[in-house]
Design an enzyme around this catalytic site. Structure first.
Site, short mmCIF file in Angstrom:
data_model
loop_
_atom_site.label_atom_id
_atom_site.label_comp_id
_atom_site.label_asym_id
_atom_site.label_seq_id
_atom_site.Cartn_x
_atom_site.Cartn_y
_atom_site.Cartn_z
N LEU A 222 3.43 11.00 -3.21
CA LEU A 222 2.27 11.38 -4.00
C LEU A 222 1.11 10.52 -3.53
O LEU A 222 1.29 9.31 -3.29
CB LEU A 222 2.51 11.17 -5.50
CG LEU A 222 3.45 12.14 -6.21
CD1 LEU A 222 3.66 11.70 -7.66
CD2 LEU A 222 2.90 13.56 -6.17
N ASP A 223 -0.07 11.12 -3.40
CA ASP A 223 -1.20 10.30 -2.96
C ASP A 223 -1.54 9.28 -4.04
O ASP A 223 -1.11 9.40 -5.19
CB ASP A 223 -2.40 11.17 -2.61
CG ASP A 223 -2.90 11.99 -3.78
OD1 ASP A 223 -3.57 11.40 -4.64
OD2 ASP A 223 -2.59 13.19 -3.84
N THR A 224 -2.29 8.30 -3.68
CA THR A 224 -2.51 7.13 -4.55
C THR A 224 -3.09 7.51 -5.90
O THR A 224 -2.68 6.95 -6.93
CB THR A 224 -3.45 6.13 -3.84
OG1 THR A 224 -2.91 5.81 -2.56
CG2 THR A 224 -3.60 4.86 -4.66
#
Length: 358
Positions: A222-224
């Site tokens: 998952l992106d930040t």
């Protein structure tokens, strides 16, 4: 007559001369071969193996001085000699001789006397109990209810042995993780990097599992800035299949966007949006909530490319302000709070494995 009587009394046994100096009664008894009784002053009170046959050297015996209350004495060897202590060299030679005597001989295998010892594997109810399906008695009840199968066959008898490394065990049609695998779901907060370690010192997934004995790794990314469900496990094959496009495991996201949105937005996303790395298609789209121009939409897709949801909606003209992944396959977020880590249940693990044909 009186003088003769007094002569008998003095010579043979009159009471008047029993303890006299000239009395020779003891000598007469000794001469006849009968043992005489010791006088009180001659009696000895030391007993046991250390007693001296010659009597005490002093008025009281050794045991009388210490008394029986002093505890037993060490037995002295006969003749007054003590056994010499064995030297270390003698002990070493004895040990070497015994080692040489049994060198080269085959190990003796003792017979297995307990029932079922000649069989291999573990009892099925023990394997199920270790996998978390309750006590052994509860697992025996699962077998009695014909809910357990091994290698595609329903088990009907108790005590069946299985090999957890090779045999496929299922309960209610769901595969049991019989080995020491661990499965967790983390509600990743925003700002956490989807790596187990970060060289820049940022908060990462590994910070949530530092107290685990086994090494875990994350399933997908998952992106930040994206929140929501991310799986952690040490089951390599399961993690590989969950992220492989071949198995098409679906992920669901909630995205906050600003409208108004056209009626055909869902159709456009399902038909496919052209991106730099090819078309991206959504499997499902719906509007969950609307407050003025603020929309909360749900997007489901089976692709796992980087920033796929953000890129699709941005290309359609609706940049995402906030994104949360609410489910990964059959694992849903539910009421799990942000930053909380929970262990998956046996049913959830079985559903994951069924999803990827394990």
């Amino acid at each position: 007559m009186r003088s003769s009587g007094s002569g008998k009394s003095g010579g043979t046994g009159g009471r008047g001369n029993y303890r006299g100096a000239g009395n020779n009664r003891d000598q007469k008894q000794g001469g006849q071969g009968r043992p005489r009784k010791p006088r009180p002053e001659e009696r000895r009170y030391d007993v046991g193996p250390g007693a001296s046959p010659d009597g005490p050297k002093s008025g009281r015996g050794g045991a009388a001085r210490g008394g029986a209350k002093g505890g037993p004495k060490k037995a002295q060897p006969q003749g007054g000699r003590t056994a010499p202590a064995r030297s270390r060299e003698y002990e070493t030679r004895t040990e070497e001789r015994n080692r040489d005597r049994y060198a080269g001989k085959k190990d003796i295998k003792l017979p297995k006397t307990f029932p079922g010892a000649e069989q291999e594997g573990e009892r099925l109810q023990k394997v199920l109990a270790r996998a978390g399906y309750g006590s052994r008695r509860a697992c025996e009840e699962l077998i009695e209810q014909a809910r357990v199968e091994v290698n595609g066959e329903i088990v009907l008898e108790q005590g069946k042995r299985v090999d957890p490394e090779k045999d496929e065990v299922k309960v209610d049609g769901l595969t049991v993780a019989t080995q020491s695998y661990q499965f967790f779901s983390l509600n990743k907060p925003a700002g956490v990097v989807s790596t187990m370690e970060d060289p820049e010192g940022r908060q990462c997934l590994g910070d949530y599992v530092t107290n685990r004995e086994t090494r875990l790794f994350h399933v997908g990314r998952l992106d930040t800035e994206t929140e929501g469900v991310i799986l952690l496990t040490n089951h390599g094959e399961l993690a590989h299949r969950l992220t492989h496009p071949k198995y098409g495991v679906k992920k669901t996201y909630l995205a906050a966007i600003v409208g108004p949105i056209p009626r055909d937005l869902g159709k456009r996303l399902k038909d496919g949006i052209q991106l730099d790395d090819g078309y991206a298609r959504a499997d499902h789209f719906r509007v969950v909530e609307q407050t003025g121009k603020n929309y909360l939409v749900e997007v489901t897709l089976h692709e796992g490319r980087k920033h796929i949801v953000r890129r699709m909606l941005a290309e359609a003209g609706f940049p995402v302000e906030k994104l949360v992944r609410t489910s990964f396959g059959p694992i849903t977020l539910g009421d799990q709070k942000s930053g909380w880590l929970r262990r998956l249940s046996n049913t959830e693990v079985g559903m994951l494995m069924k999803e990827v044909d394990l």
